[in-house]
Motif scaffolding. Structure first.
Motif, short mmCIF file in Angstrom:
data_model
loop_
_atom_site.label_atom_id
_atom_site.label_comp_id
_atom_site.label_asym_id
_atom_site.label_seq_id
_atom_site.Cartn_x
_atom_site.Cartn_y
_atom_site.Cartn_z
N LEU A 1 0.83 -1.21 0.00
CA LEU A 1 0.00 0.00 0.00
C LEU A 1 0.87 1.26 0.00
O LEU A 1 0.61 2.21 -0.75
N ILE A 2 1.89 1.26 0.84
CA ILE A 2 2.78 2.42 0.93
C ILE A 2 3.53 2.62 -0.38
O ILE A 2 3.65 3.75 -0.88
N LYS A 3 3.99 1.53 -0.98
CA LYS A 3 4.71 1.63 -2.26
C LYS A 3 3.80 2.11 -3.38
O LYS A 3 4.20 2.94 -4.21
N SER A 4 2.57 1.60 -3.42
CA SER A 4 1.65 2.02 -4.49
C SER A 4 1.25 3.49 -4.31
O SER A 4 1.03 4.20 -5.30
N GLU B 1 3.23 5.82 -3.13
CA GLU B 1 4.36 6.59 -3.64
C GLU B 1 4.34 6.62 -5.17
O GLU B 1 4.59 7.66 -5.79
N THR B 2 4.02 5.49 -5.78
CA THR B 2 3.93 5.44 -7.25
C THR B 2 2.88 6.42 -7.76
O THR B 2 3.09 7.14 -8.74
N TYR B 3 1.72 6.44 -7.09
CA TYR B 3 0.65 7.37 -7.48
C TYR B 3 1.12 8.82 -7.35
O TYR B 3 0.88 9.64 -8.25
N ALA B 4 1.79 9.14 -6.24
CA ALA B 4 2.25 10.51 -6.01
C ALA B 4 3.20 10.95 -7.11
O ALA B 4 3.11 12.08 -7.61
N ARG B 5 4.09 10.08 -7.50
CA ARG B 5 5.07 10.45 -8.54
C ARG B 5 4.39 10.57 -9.91
O ARG B 5 4.77 11.41 -10.73
N GLU C 1 1.80 6.85 4.15
CA GLU C 1 3.05 7.59 4.17
C GLU C 1 3.68 7.71 2.79
O GLU C 1 4.39 8.68 2.50
N GLY C 2 3.40 6.75 1.91
CA GLY C 2 4.01 6.76 0.59
C GLY C 2 3.69 7.99 -0.23
O GLY C 2 4.50 8.43 -1.07
#
Length: 560
Positions: A217-220, A222-226, A308-309
């Protein structure tokens, strides 16, 4: 069922969200204070074992950025000294995730198979934490030691057993221990609810599976934010504004930001803002981070669990000992003026380039009010502690909303008139939208409100901090600025005191009336382009007079 299947992932993901919501409901239903059970000035959530935000039940928006730094501070301080049943209490603005001393946080480690797998955390505004003034909102404090009891992250419970010494220290240092200790126990109940539900989740699917889903969830996120970052305009965007405080003590204080957006980062550089002051409008770095995170979310507009991501690309730079990154012993009880001012600078800098996401300026200030005295019917001490609603700015295809809390308060509520009149020594004489010529545009700014309290007993005291008294919410694309805030006191003998924006322990007696007027939002677009049918409705709703409407919007209206 395969524990790695997408179905299991979705169940766990939604369960995490549900846990945050259940914690939120548990705290509201067991709290003793209207500021929590009516206003919802608190938040609850879960983090992973490293303190990264996973799930949150949210009332006050700014708290979304405070839980994870608070948990990380607890981890750093206690490291290998955390056991099942421990609960740590913390309100220090300079330690981690802090705003002001009134916002008290509790943190509880959650264990599975003998190791920490998550943390349950919450933060709530206590009606009283001591200090030199009732309500612990202190407009004239010069250092934090005057603002209340400081709890730097100590164990309230150790292995499930209450530390009675800590409880006694708290109850002895606050004016209304029944409310403050009652809210403390409500927070404990919410933590235990979160821990119980998380434990059930681990028992159903295995702690390894649950933690794997959390990591993903945290990694996905971060991917969305970028991905969203790549869609934003690139370059450096600047804005300046002012933090207001008690004019007798100095100010206004200049703040500035340079927002640099690259393919990889969203950088907010506040260097050059005013140094910290002996005036409680300062905020700590943690307070600034929390509010900037809210602004960052408003720009990204995620439609899923906030983790947090999402904040990985965000970078915040400040000078040391700045008014928006103050250090001990600077006073911070009115910290929301600085941290919200700092976050709205990002809004102001980017709004012209992101009109589909960001509107004109809004009320900005929490417009906090504390009113203390003796209830005329019960002879008990009472204490009003509440934020105030106002107007939001218009956007490129919509009018601004009126009577809403500022961006830092989020999903909070008024104290209902009926509750206020029963619990407090006041009568609500007026609660209405303000009518003036502010915020005109093709789309008009939302209206602030007028709230008037008639004082029902002698020797009451008013402390209030209404920002945007000297500087109006800004309009966009040819829209007019909004309206400033103001406070007036109408004495029983006919004297009128004000207008003013800040009051510190102003004495009030039976028959006096306090009028509190909040800012209206800025308008968007040329007022002369406003649809004529909307103008008619504006006049009918008494947002503008007939004469104001004809002048501002260049129309002719019939008398009827």
């Amino acid at each position: 069922m395969n524990n790695n299947s997408p179905f299991v992932n979705e169940v766990i993901k939604d369960s995490l969200l549900s846990i945050g919501d259940e914690m939120f409901a548990a705290l509201a239903r067991t709290s003793m204070s209207p500021i929590i059970y009516e206003v919802l000035d608190y938040a609850c959530g879960l983090t992973d074992a490293k303190g990264n935000l996973v799930s949150q039940g949210n009332g006050v928006t700014s708290f979304i950025g405070m839980l994870s730094p608070m948990v990380k501070s607890v981890i750093a301080d206690h490291q290998d000294d955390l056991y099942e049943g421990d609960i740590i209490i913390i309100n220090d603005p300079y330690t981690g995730g802090g705003s002001h001393l009134s916002d008290v946080g509790l943190v509880m480690p959650i264990f599975s198979d003998g190791k920490i797998v998550a943390f349950s955390a919450n933060k709530g505004h206590w009606t009283e934490v001591g200090g030199k003034d009732p309500g612990s909102f202190t407009n004239d404090a010069t250092e934090i030691y005057q603002e209340g009891i400081q709890l730097p992250g100590v164990k309230l419970f150790e292995k499930g057993k209450l530390n009675k010494a800590v409880e006694k220290i708290i109850s002895t240092n606050v004016r209304l221990p029944k409310l403050s200790i009652g809210d403390m126990w409500a927070q404990v109940a919410a933590l235990r609810t979160g821990a119980k539900r998380f434990d059930e989740l681990c028992n159903s699917y295995g702690s390894d599976t649950v933690t794997d889903v959390i990591d993903n969830l945290i990694k996905s996120s971060e991917t969305y934010a970028r991905k969203e970052l790549a869609l934003l305009p690139k370059g450096t965007f600047e804005a300046e504004d002012f933090i207001e405080g008690d004019p007798k003590k100095g100010g206004p204080y200049n703040i500035k930001v340079k927002v640099t957006i690259t393919d990889d980062e969203f950088i907010c550089d506040y260097r050059g803002s005013h140094p910290q002051v002996t005036n409680p409008v300062n905020c700590s770095y943690y307070g600034l981070v929390a509010s900037v995170r809210v602004m960052f979310l408003a720009i990204l507009q995620p439609k899923f669990n906030i983790t947090e991501g999402l904040f990985k690309p965000l970078r915040i730079i400040t000078d040391e000992q700045s008014i928006i990154s103050a250090e001990r012993p600077a006073p911070v009880s009115m910290n929301f003026e600085a941290r919200l001012g700092g976050s709205e600078l990002i809004w102001k800098a980017l709004a012209p380039y992101l009109p589909e996401r960001l509107s004109a300026g809004h009320l900005l200030s929490v417009c906090s009010v504390t009113l203390s005295g003796v209830h005329p019917d019960t002879n008990d001490d009472f204490l009003i502690v509440e934020p105030s609603v106002g107007g939001w700015g218009a956007g490129n295809n919509h009018d601004g909303q009126g009577g809403q809390f500022c961006m830092g308060d989020g999903e909070t509520y008024n104290v209902p008139i009926e509750v206020a009149e029963i619990k407090y020594g006041v009568r609500v004489k007026e609660y209405s939208f303000r009518d003036d010529s502010s915020g005109a545009g093709e789309f008009i700014g939302g209206k602030g409100v007028v709230r008037s309290y008639e004082i029902l007993s002698d020797k009451q005291h008013l402390s209030a901090s209404y920002g945007r008294f000297s500087f109006k919410p800004w309009g966009m694309n040819g829209g007019n600025d909004g309206a400033s805030s103001l406070i007036k006191v109408y004495r029983k003998d006919g004297e009128v005191v004000g207008p003013f924006g800040v009051s510190t322990r102003m004495g009030l007696n039976k028959g006096d009336v306090v009028q509190l007027v909040t800012p209206s939002g800025g308008g968007y677009g040329d007022p002369k382009l406003r649809d004529k049918e909307k103008v008619k409705l504006d006049v009918k709703n008494e947002f503008f007079s007939k004469a104001e409407a004809e002048k501002l919007f260049d129309v002719k209206l019939k008398d009827d």
